[in-house]
Design a protein around this motif. Structure first.
Motif, PDB file in Angstrom:
ATOM      1  N   SER A 173       0.826  -1.205   0.000  1.00 35.10           N
ATOM      2  CA  SER A 173       0.000   0.000   0.000  1.00 35.10           C
ATOM      3  C   SER A 173       0.862   1.257   0.000  1.00 35.10           C
ATOM      4  N   ALA A 174       1.950   1.271   0.796  1.00 31.87           N
ATOM      5  CA  ALA A 174       2.840   2.434   0.815  1.00 31.87           C
ATOM      6  C   ALA A 174       3.478   2.648  -0.552  1.00 31.87           C
ATOM      7  N   ALA A 175       3.873   1.559  -1.222  1.00 28.01           N
ATOM      8  CA  ALA A 175       4.437   1.682  -2.572  1.00 28.01           C
ATOM      9  C   ALA A 175       3.399   2.247  -3.539  1.00 28.01           C
ATOM     10  N   ASN A 176       2.137   1.822  -3.403  1.00 27.23           N
ATOM     11  CA  ASN A 176       1.083   2.355  -4.263  1.00 27.23           C
ATOM     12  C   ASN A 176       0.850   3.842  -4.002  1.00 27.23           C
ATOM     13  N   PHE A 177       0.926   4.253  -2.742  1.00 26.74           N
ATOM     14  CA  PHE A 177       0.818   5.680  -2.416  1.00 26.74           C
ATOM     15  C   PHE A 177       1.920   6.460  -3.128  1.00 26.74           C
TER      16      PHE A 177
END
Length: 300
Positions: A173-177
């Motif tokens: 999720s952090a990478a997608n952000f």
């Protein structure tokens, strides 16, 4: 499980590596969208870490919010189990919470296929929440009256596997952000150029800075003739170099100039002229040196 996750995340080396990765993802997506390569900027670890803060800020906030909600729900269920053991709410939760967790996981996977930035960001978080909910459902079923508890080994493997999958979901999720933020910054870059710091360069020699919006003039002094360049904006300042773009930069045709920040024969002036009030009366058009052309004409 919480202690194990915190022990890994709180490790300075692991935390720094994660922040560097998220910062790199953001910079790479933005650079590619602008038609450049992230490698040309030569960013340092500090540059990557500073650029990753916005990407990962919401992850611990959401995780903390979900944790507080779970504490409240668990406390309510414990009160029901003590005061009303035959409550229909308690019975339904113990029997069907696993199904809710499975449906939530399927929803998280389906949301990931929606062409929407927020859906792309939150899909892994929804899946991680569903896994935690499934683990809690298993815990409730094993501790209710007549339930069969797990052996210590099976319980440890189950918790470890869920913790690993949840950590992957948070990382994903952090990478997608970071990906979404990089794309949005690149998409809005043309409209933000006018807000970037203006840069004017004075040089003892011509720099051949050619791009739409760049103006070259010359300033004559008693000592020397200096070349003056205006119409530039500061894009980045990393690793002792300035990366400049012109006022009329566009995705269709954009040029990035790279100049050393500590060059002896260059002088940089950072200008804020919102209304275009500055005028250079001493600046004139640079003379054209035709000596080389005349010499070339003499050659048969």
């Amino acid at each position: 499980m919480v202690k194990a996750l915190l022990a890994v995340v709180a490790n300075v080396s692991v935390l720094t590596a994660l922040l560097v990765y998220f910062g790199w993802v953001r910079a790479d997506r933005m650079s590619l969208a602008l038609g450049a390569d992230e490698a040309i900027f030569g960013m340092t670890v500090d540059d990557y870490v500073r650029r990753s803060i916005r990407s990962v800020f919401w992850i611990p906030v959401v995780a903390a919010g979900v944790g507080l909600l779970w504490v409240w729900a668990d406390h309510r269920l414990r009160l029901l189990r003590r005061d009303e053991p035959s409550s229909s709410v308690l019975e339904w939760t113990e029997r069907w919470l696993w199904l809710v967790a499975v449906m939530l996981f399927v929803l998280g996977v389906a949301v990931g296929w929606i062409n929407d930035p927020w859906a792309f960001r939150l899909s892994p978080l929804v899946c991680a929440t569903a896994l935690l909910l499934l683990l809690y459902s298993v815990h409730l079923r094993s501790t209710r009256s007549g339930g069969l508890p797990f052996t210590p080994l099976a319980d440890g493997v189950l918790r470890g596997a869920v913790a690993l999958l949840v950590a992957v979901g948070l990382f994903w999720s952090a990478a997608n952000f970071a990906v979404v933020e990089g794309d949005e910054l690149a998409r809005e870059y043309e409209s933000r150029i006018s807000t970037l710091p203006g840069v004017e360069i004075s040089s003892a020699r011509p720099l051949d800075l050619r791009a739409p919006g760049v103006v070259e003039t010359c300033i004559s002094t008693d000592a020397e003739l200096r070349h003056h360049y205006s119409g530039l904006r500061l894009m980045e300042s990393t690793n002792g170099r300035y990366f400049l773009v012109s006022d009329e930069w566009s995705p269709r045709y954009g040029v990035i100039f790279v100049l050393p920040a500590d060059a002896e024969d260059l002088r940089f002036a950072f200008v804020r002229d919102l209304d275009g009030l500055r005028t250079d009366t001493a600046a004139t058009e640079c003379p054209t040196d035709t000596s080389t052309i005349e010499e070339a004409d003499d050659v048969p």
